[in-house]
Design a protein around this motif. Structure first.
Motif, PDB file in Angstrom:
ATOM      1  N   LYS A   1      10.191   5.661  10.237  1.00  0.00           N
ATOM      2  CA  LYS A   1       9.351   6.783  10.560  1.00  0.00           C
ATOM      3  C   LYS A   1       8.708   7.280   9.230  1.00  0.00           C
ATOM      4  O   LYS A   1       9.310   7.338   8.160  1.00  0.00           O
ATOM      5  N   PHE A   2       7.272   7.513   9.421  1.00  0.00           N
ATOM      6  CA  PHE A   2       6.742   7.975   8.118  1.00  0.00           C
ATOM      7  C   PHE A   2       6.257   9.451   8.339  1.00  0.00           C
ATOM      8  O   PHE A   2       5.791  10.075   9.480  1.00  0.00           O
ATOM      9  N   GLN A   3       6.500  10.306   7.361  1.00  0.00           N
ATOM     10  CA  GLN A   3       6.090  11.773   7.569  1.00  0.00           C
ATOM     11  C   GLN A   3       5.268  12.007   6.334  1.00  0.00           C
ATOM     12  O   GLN A   3       5.791  11.977   4.975  1.00  0.00           O
ATOM     13  N   TRP A   4       4.112  12.794   6.521  1.00  0.00           N
ATOM     14  CA  TRP A   4       3.230  13.080   5.307  1.00  0.00           C
ATOM     15  C   TRP A   4       4.155  14.143   4.349  1.00  0.00           C
ATOM     16  O   TRP A   4       4.536  15.154   5.059  1.00  0.00           O
ATOM     17  N   ARG A   5       3.999  14.023   3.056  1.00  0.00           N
ATOM     18  CA  ARG A   5       4.530  15.204   2.111  1.00  0.00           C
ATOM     19  C   ARG A   5       3.491  15.017   0.971  1.00  0.00           C
ATOM     20  O   ARG A   5       3.037  14.164   0.531  1.00  0.00           O
ATOM     21  N   TRP A   6       3.095  16.367   0.471  1.00  0.00           N
ATOM     22  CA  TRP A   6       2.518  16.616  -0.477  1.00  0.00           C
ATOM     23  C   TRP A   6       2.888  15.967  -2.041  1.00  0.00           C
ATOM     24  O   TRP A   6       2.093  15.602  -2.856  1.00  0.00           O
ATOM     25  N   SER A   7       4.044  15.581  -1.878  1.00  0.00           N
ATOM     26  CA  SER A   7       4.770  14.938  -3.143  1.00  0.00           C
ATOM     27  C   SER A   7       4.244  13.448  -3.308  1.00  0.00           C
ATOM     28  O   SER A   7       4.076  13.025  -4.296  1.00  0.00           O
ATOM     29  N   ILE A   8       3.567  13.009  -2.096  1.00  0.00           N
ATOM     30  CA  ILE A   8       3.056  11.592  -1.990  1.00  0.00           C
ATOM     31  C   ILE A   8       1.850  11.747  -3.115  1.00  0.00           C
ATOM     32  O   ILE A   8       1.455  10.767  -3.725  1.00  0.00           O
ATOM     33  N   LEU A   9       1.037  12.756  -2.847  1.00  0.00           N
ATOM     34  CA  LEU A   9      -0.027  12.909  -3.503  1.00  0.00           C
ATOM     35  C   LEU A   9       0.110  12.995  -5.262  1.00  0.00           C
ATOM     36  O   LEU A   9      -0.416  12.559  -5.848  1.00  0.00           O
ATOM     37  N   PHE A  10       1.247  13.858  -5.357  1.00  0.00           N
ATOM     38  CA  PHE A  10       1.528  13.969  -6.816  1.00  0.00           C
ATOM     39  C   PHE A  10       2.270  12.791  -7.420  1.00  0.00           C
ATOM     40  O   PHE A  10       2.151  12.672  -8.686  1.00  0.00           O
ATOM     41  N   ILE A  11       2.735  11.883  -6.594  1.00  0.00           N
ATOM     42  CA  ILE A  11       3.348  10.739  -7.277  1.00  0.00           C
ATOM     43  C   ILE A  11       1.739  10.176  -7.873  1.00  0.00           C
ATOM     44  O   ILE A  11       2.000   9.468  -9.069  1.00  0.00           O
ATOM     45  N   SER A  12       0.985   9.964  -7.204  1.00  0.00           N
ATOM     46  CA  SER A  12      -0.500   9.186  -7.712  1.00  0.00           C
ATOM     47  C   SER A  12      -0.627   9.837  -8.894  1.00  0.00           C
ATOM     48  O   SER A  12      -1.183   9.267  -9.925  1.00  0.00           O
ATOM     49  N   PHE A  13      -0.853  11.375  -9.030  1.00  0.00           N
ATOM     50  CA  PHE A  13      -1.441  12.238 -10.021  1.00  0.00           C
ATOM     51  C   PHE A  13      -0.396  11.823 -11.408  1.00  0.00           C
ATOM     52  O   PHE A  13      -0.949  11.482 -12.336  1.00  0.00           O
ATOM     53  N   PHE A  14       0.791  11.756 -11.030  1.00  0.00           N
ATOM     54  CA  PHE A  14       1.672  11.752 -12.482  1.00  0.00           C
ATOM     55  C   PHE A  14       1.675  10.542 -13.017  1.00  0.00           C
ATOM     56  O   PHE A  14       1.827  10.175 -14.284  1.00  0.00           O
ATOM     57  N   ILE A  15       1.662   9.357 -12.008  1.00  0.00           N
ATOM     58  CA  ILE A  15       1.637   7.839 -12.815  1.00  0.00           C
ATOM     59  C   ILE A  15       0.205   7.567 -13.162  1.00  0.00           C
ATOM     60  O   ILE A  15       0.123   6.819 -14.069  1.00  0.00           O
ATOM     61  N   CYS A  16      -0.729   8.135 -12.744  1.00  0.00           N
ATOM     62  CA  CYS A  16      -2.368   7.829 -13.495  1.00  0.00           C
ATOM     63  C   CYS A  16      -2.094   8.611 -14.846  1.00  0.00           C
ATOM     64  O   CYS A  16      -2.621   8.044 -15.692  1.00  0.00           O
ATOM     65  N   VAL A  17      -1.499   9.942 -14.921  1.00  0.00           N
ATOM     66  CA  VAL A  17      -1.569  10.340 -16.179  1.00  0.00           C
ATOM     67  C   VAL A  17      -0.600   9.584 -17.310  1.00  0.00           C
ATOM     68  O   VAL A  17      -1.054   9.338 -18.403  1.00  0.00           O
ATOM     69  N   ALA A  18       0.538   9.283 -16.490  1.00  0.00           N
ATOM     70  CA  ALA A  18       1.306   8.569 -17.497  1.00  0.00           C
ATOM     71  C   ALA A  18       0.888   7.361 -17.903  1.00  0.00           C
ATOM     72  O   ALA A  18       0.961   6.739 -19.220  1.00  0.00           O
TER      73      ALA A  18
END
Length: 290
Positions: free
Chosen positions: A209-226
Protein backbone atom coordinates in the motif's frame (compact mmCIF):
# COMPACT_ATOMS: atom_id res chain seq x y z
CA UNK A 1 35.35 26.95 2.09
CA UNK A 2 35.14 23.28 1.11
CA UNK A 3 35.00 22.32 4.78
CA UNK A 4 31.91 24.56 5.23
CA UNK A 5 30.27 22.98 2.19
CA UNK A 6 30.96 19.51 3.60
CA UNK A 7 29.32 20.52 6.92
CA UNK A 8 26.22 21.85 5.11
CA UNK A 9 26.05 18.57 3.16
CA UNK A 10 26.35 16.62 6.42
CA UNK A 11 23.47 18.47 8.11
CA UNK A 12 21.27 18.08 5.01
CA UNK A 13 21.99 14.34 4.91
CA UNK A 14 20.96 14.03 8.56
CA UNK A 15 17.55 15.55 7.82
CA UNK A 16 17.37 13.42 4.65
CA UNK A 17 17.65 10.25 6.76
CA UNK A 18 14.93 11.47 9.12
CA UNK A 19 12.35 12.36 6.45
CA UNK A 20 13.22 9.16 4.58
CA UNK A 21 12.35 7.14 7.70
CA UNK A 22 9.06 9.06 8.04
CA UNK A 23 8.16 8.55 4.38
CA UNK A 24 8.93 4.82 4.35
CA UNK A 25 7.17 3.85 7.58
CA UNK A 26 4.60 1.29 6.40
CA UNK A 27 4.88 2.61 2.84
CA UNK A 28 5.86 1.19 -0.54
CA UNK A 29 9.59 1.53 -1.23
CA UNK A 30 9.41 1.56 -5.03
CA UNK A 31 6.76 4.27 -5.19
CA UNK A 32 8.62 6.46 -2.67
CA UNK A 33 11.90 6.09 -4.55
CA UNK A 34 10.25 6.79 -7.92
CA UNK A 35 8.69 9.99 -6.56
CA UNK A 36 12.03 10.94 -5.01
CA UNK A 37 13.76 10.74 -8.40
CA UNK A 38 10.85 12.60 -10.02
CA UNK A 39 10.99 15.53 -7.60
CA UNK A 40 14.81 15.68 -7.76
CA UNK A 41 14.58 15.96 -11.54
CA UNK A 42 11.82 18.55 -11.20
CA UNK A 43 13.93 20.65 -8.84
CA UNK A 44 16.86 20.51 -11.27
CA UNK A 45 14.78 20.96 -14.45
CA UNK A 46 15.93 24.59 -15.04
CA UNK A 47 19.53 23.34 -15.22
CA UNK A 48 18.50 20.52 -17.58
CA UNK A 49 16.75 23.00 -19.88
CA UNK A 50 19.76 25.32 -19.83
CA UNK A 51 22.28 22.58 -20.66
CA UNK A 52 20.05 21.25 -23.44
CA UNK A 53 20.14 24.67 -25.06
CA UNK A 54 23.75 25.53 -24.35
CA UNK A 55 25.20 22.02 -23.98
CA UNK A 56 28.03 23.70 -22.04
CA UNK A 57 30.63 21.98 -24.22
CA UNK A 58 30.91 18.93 -21.94
CA UNK A 59 27.60 17.34 -22.93
CA UNK A 60 28.15 17.04 -26.68
CA UNK A 61 30.16 13.84 -26.38
CA UNK A 62 28.05 10.69 -25.70
CA UNK A 63 30.64 9.43 -23.19
CA UNK A 64 29.76 12.37 -20.94
CA UNK A 65 26.22 11.07 -20.61
CA UNK A 66 27.54 7.54 -20.12
CA UNK A 67 29.60 8.66 -17.10
CA UNK A 68 26.56 10.32 -15.55
CA UNK A 69 24.36 7.31 -16.31
CA UNK A 70 26.86 5.11 -14.44
CA UNK A 71 26.59 7.52 -11.50
CA UNK A 72 22.79 7.21 -11.62
CA UNK A 73 22.99 3.39 -11.71
CA UNK A 74 25.25 3.26 -8.64
CA UNK A 75 23.14 5.71 -6.63
CA UNK A 76 19.80 4.11 -7.60
CA UNK A 77 21.04 0.67 -6.52
CA UNK A 78 22.35 2.16 -3.27
CA UNK A 79 19.06 3.95 -2.62
CA UNK A 80 16.94 0.86 -3.27
CA UNK A 81 18.97 -1.22 -0.83
CA UNK A 82 19.15 1.64 1.67
CA UNK A 83 15.40 2.33 1.52
CA UNK A 84 14.53 -1.29 2.29
CA UNK A 85 17.11 -1.30 5.08
CA UNK A 86 15.95 1.91 6.78
CA UNK A 87 12.32 0.80 6.50
CA UNK A 88 12.98 -2.45 8.36
CA UNK A 89 15.72 -1.50 10.86
CA UNK A 90 15.78 0.87 13.86
CA UNK A 91 17.01 4.31 12.78
CA UNK A 92 19.83 4.22 15.35
CA UNK A 93 21.16 0.96 13.84
CA UNK A 94 20.86 2.29 10.29
CA UNK A 95 22.55 5.57 11.23
CA UNK A 96 25.46 3.68 12.76
CA UNK A 97 25.87 1.55 9.64
CA UNK A 98 25.79 4.65 7.43
CA UNK A 99 28.44 6.34 9.53
CA UNK A 100 30.96 3.68 8.43
CA UNK A 101 30.93 5.13 4.89
CA UNK A 102 33.79 7.60 5.40
CA UNK A 103 36.06 4.76 6.51
CA UNK A 104 35.38 2.96 3.24
CA UNK A 105 35.86 6.16 1.23
CA UNK A 106 39.18 6.82 2.96
CA UNK A 107 40.41 3.32 2.09
CA UNK A 108 39.25 3.86 -1.51
CA UNK A 109 40.93 7.28 -1.67
CA UNK A 110 44.15 5.67 -0.43
CA UNK A 111 44.07 3.06 -3.18
CA UNK A 112 42.66 5.08 -6.10
CA UNK A 113 43.77 8.67 -5.52
CA UNK A 114 46.92 7.98 -3.54
CA UNK A 115 45.74 9.91 -0.48
CA UNK A 116 48.09 8.68 2.24
CA UNK A 117 46.64 8.46 5.78
CA UNK A 118 48.73 9.65 8.69
CA UNK A 119 49.20 7.43 11.79
CA UNK A 120 46.34 9.31 13.46
CA UNK A 121 44.10 8.68 10.47
CA UNK A 122 44.92 4.98 10.62
CA UNK A 123 43.74 5.00 14.24
CA UNK A 124 40.50 6.54 12.96
CA UNK A 125 40.13 3.75 10.40
CA UNK A 126 40.56 1.10 13.10
CA UNK A 127 37.99 2.85 15.30
CA UNK A 128 35.57 2.87 12.36
CA UNK A 129 35.79 -0.88 11.98
CA UNK A 130 35.48 -1.31 15.76
CA UNK A 131 32.27 0.70 15.49
CA UNK A 132 30.97 -1.64 12.80
CA UNK A 133 31.61 -4.67 15.00
CA UNK A 134 29.86 -2.84 17.84
CA UNK A 135 26.79 -2.30 15.62
CA UNK A 136 26.67 -6.07 15.10
CA UNK A 137 26.77 -6.57 18.87
CA UNK A 138 23.92 -4.07 19.42
CA UNK A 139 21.89 -5.66 16.65
CA UNK A 140 22.35 -9.10 18.20
CA UNK A 141 21.04 -7.82 21.54
CA UNK A 142 17.96 -6.46 19.73
CA UNK A 143 17.43 -9.77 17.94
CA UNK A 144 18.99 -8.58 14.67
CA UNK A 145 21.65 -10.95 13.36
CA UNK A 146 24.27 -10.07 10.75
CA UNK A 147 24.20 -13.63 9.46
CA UNK A 148 20.41 -13.97 9.28
CA UNK A 149 18.94 -10.49 8.81
CA UNK A 150 18.77 -9.57 5.12
CA UNK A 151 18.07 -5.91 5.90
CA UNK A 152 21.44 -5.55 7.64
CA UNK A 153 23.12 -6.98 4.56
CA UNK A 154 21.06 -4.63 2.38
CA UNK A 155 22.24 -1.72 4.54
CA UNK A 156 25.88 -2.77 4.23
CA UNK A 157 25.60 -3.21 0.46
CA UNK A 158 24.04 0.25 0.26
CA UNK A 159 26.96 1.67 2.22
CA UNK A 160 29.51 0.05 -0.11
CA UNK A 161 27.75 1.44 -3.19
CA UNK A 162 27.45 4.90 -1.63
CA UNK A 163 31.18 4.88 -0.85
CA UNK A 164 31.89 3.92 -4.48
CA UNK A 165 29.65 6.78 -5.57
CA UNK A 166 31.56 9.24 -3.35
CA UNK A 167 34.86 8.23 -4.92
CA UNK A 168 33.34 8.42 -8.40
CA UNK A 169 32.15 11.97 -7.61
CA UNK A 170 35.75 13.12 -7.28
CA UNK A 171 36.40 11.87 -10.83
CA UNK A 172 33.25 13.58 -12.14
CA UNK A 173 34.17 16.92 -10.57
CA UNK A 174 37.38 16.92 -12.63
CA UNK A 175 35.30 17.06 -15.82
CA UNK A 176 31.88 18.55 -15.06
CA UNK A 177 30.25 21.39 -13.16
CA UNK A 178 28.41 20.46 -9.89
CA UNK A 179 25.00 21.74 -11.05
CA UNK A 180 25.21 19.79 -14.32
CA UNK A 181 26.13 16.55 -12.56
CA UNK A 182 23.27 16.93 -10.06
CA UNK A 183 20.73 17.70 -12.80
CA UNK A 184 21.68 14.96 -15.26
CA UNK A 185 22.25 12.14 -12.83
CA UNK A 186 18.85 12.96 -11.24
CA UNK A 187 17.28 12.76 -14.71
CA UNK A 188 18.91 9.40 -15.44
CA UNK A 189 17.76 8.10 -12.07
CA UNK A 190 14.20 8.99 -13.06
CA UNK A 191 14.68 7.11 -16.33
CA UNK A 192 16.00 4.03 -14.49
CA UNK A 193 13.19 4.07 -11.92
CA UNK A 194 10.58 4.52 -14.68
CA UNK A 195 11.90 1.38 -16.37
CA UNK A 196 11.90 -0.50 -13.03
CA UNK A 197 8.29 0.53 -12.31
CA UNK A 198 7.20 -0.45 -15.83
CA UNK A 199 8.84 -3.88 -15.51
CA UNK A 200 7.20 -4.46 -12.13
CA UNK A 201 3.82 -3.50 -13.58
CA UNK A 202 4.41 -5.76 -16.62
CA UNK A 203 5.16 -8.67 -14.29
CA UNK A 204 2.02 -7.73 -12.36
CA UNK A 205 4.07 -7.33 -9.23
CA UNK A 206 1.80 -6.75 -6.26
CA UNK A 207 2.81 -3.52 -4.53
CA UNK A 208 2.46 -2.73 -0.87
CA UNK A 209 0.00 0.00 0.00
CA UNK A 210 1.24 3.47 -0.91
CA UNK A 211 0.26 6.63 0.96
CA UNK A 212 1.31 10.13 -0.06
CA UNK A 213 3.24 12.03 2.62
CA UNK A 214 4.84 15.46 2.40
CA UNK A 215 8.02 13.94 3.81
CA UNK A 216 8.50 12.34 0.36
CA UNK A 217 8.92 15.80 -1.16
CA UNK A 218 11.42 16.76 1.53
CA UNK A 219 13.49 13.63 0.82
CA UNK A 220 14.20 15.06 -2.63
CA UNK A 221 14.85 18.55 -1.31
CA UNK A 222 17.40 17.49 1.32
CA UNK A 223 19.23 15.02 -0.93
CA UNK A 224 19.52 17.66 -3.68
CA UNK A 225 21.02 20.13 -1.21
CA UNK A 226 23.31 17.46 0.27
CA UNK A 227 24.57 16.25 -3.11
CA UNK A 228 25.00 19.68 -4.65
CA UNK A 229 26.99 21.06 -1.71
CA UNK A 230 29.12 17.87 -1.74
CA UNK A 231 29.83 18.28 -5.47
CA UNK A 232 30.72 21.94 -4.92
CA UNK A 233 32.98 20.87 -2.05
CA UNK A 234 34.85 18.38 -4.25
CA UNK A 235 35.25 20.93 -7.03
CA UNK A 236 37.09 23.32 -4.69
CA UNK A 237 40.92 23.40 -5.12
CA UNK A 238 42.70 21.34 -2.48
CA UNK A 239 39.61 19.44 -1.35
CA UNK A 240 40.08 15.82 -0.23
CA UNK A 241 37.30 13.34 -0.87
CA UNK A 242 38.34 11.27 2.15
CA UNK A 243 38.07 14.16 4.63
CA UNK A 244 34.91 15.61 3.02
CA UNK A 245 33.21 12.21 3.27
CA UNK A 246 34.20 11.89 6.94
CA UNK A 247 32.64 15.24 7.75
CA UNK A 248 29.59 14.38 5.65
CA UNK A 249 28.97 11.16 7.53
CA UNK A 250 28.56 13.05 10.80
CA UNK A 251 24.98 13.31 9.52
CA UNK A 252 24.47 10.10 11.48
CA UNK A 253 24.46 12.23 14.63
CA UNK A 254 21.42 14.20 13.41
CA UNK A 255 19.47 11.01 12.70
CA UNK A 256 20.66 9.45 15.97
CA UNK A 257 19.51 12.43 18.07
CA UNK A 258 16.10 12.35 16.36
CA UNK A 259 15.75 8.60 16.94
CA UNK A 260 16.59 9.00 20.62
CA UNK A 261 14.42 12.05 21.39
CA UNK A 262 11.42 11.52 19.09
CA UNK A 263 11.32 7.79 18.31
CA UNK A 264 12.62 6.80 21.76
CA UNK A 265 14.53 3.78 20.45
CA UNK A 266 16.04 1.52 23.10
CA UNK A 267 19.50 0.34 24.23
CA UNK A 268 20.74 3.92 24.30
CA UNK A 269 23.79 3.24 26.43
CA UNK A 270 25.29 0.83 23.91
CA UNK A 271 24.34 3.03 20.96
CA UNK A 272 25.83 6.13 22.56
CA UNK A 273 29.08 4.20 23.02
CA UNK A 274 28.98 3.33 19.32
CA UNK A 275 28.44 6.98 18.37
CA UNK A 276 31.33 8.02 20.62
CA UNK A 277 33.61 5.49 18.91
CA UNK A 278 32.54 6.86 15.53
CA UNK A 279 33.07 10.48 16.58
CA UNK A 280 36.48 9.60 17.95
CA UNK A 281 37.38 7.88 14.68
CA UNK A 282 36.22 10.81 12.55
CA UNK A 283 38.04 13.31 14.79
CA UNK A 284 41.25 11.28 14.49
CA UNK A 285 40.99 11.32 10.71
CA UNK A 286 40.17 15.03 10.48
CA UNK A 287 42.85 16.11 12.96
CA UNK A 288 45.31 13.78 11.24
CA UNK A 289 44.74 15.66 7.99
CA UNK A 290 45.51 19.12 9.41
Amino acid sequence: MWIVLAIVSSISLGFYDIVKKLALEGNNVFHVLFLNTFFCTLFMSPVLIYTLGDMDGNFVHPMSHFYLFVKAMIVTASWLLGYFSIKNLPLTIQASINAVRPILVLVGALIIFGECPSPLQWIGIVLGFVSLVWVGFIGHKEGISFTQNKWLWAGMASVLLWAASGLYDKFLMLHFKPLNVEAWYSFYQLVIMSVVMALLRFRKKRFDKFQWRWSILFISFFICVADLTFFMCLSEPGSMVSIASMIRRCSALVAFIYAVIVLREGDLKLKIIDQCILIAGVLCMVVGSL
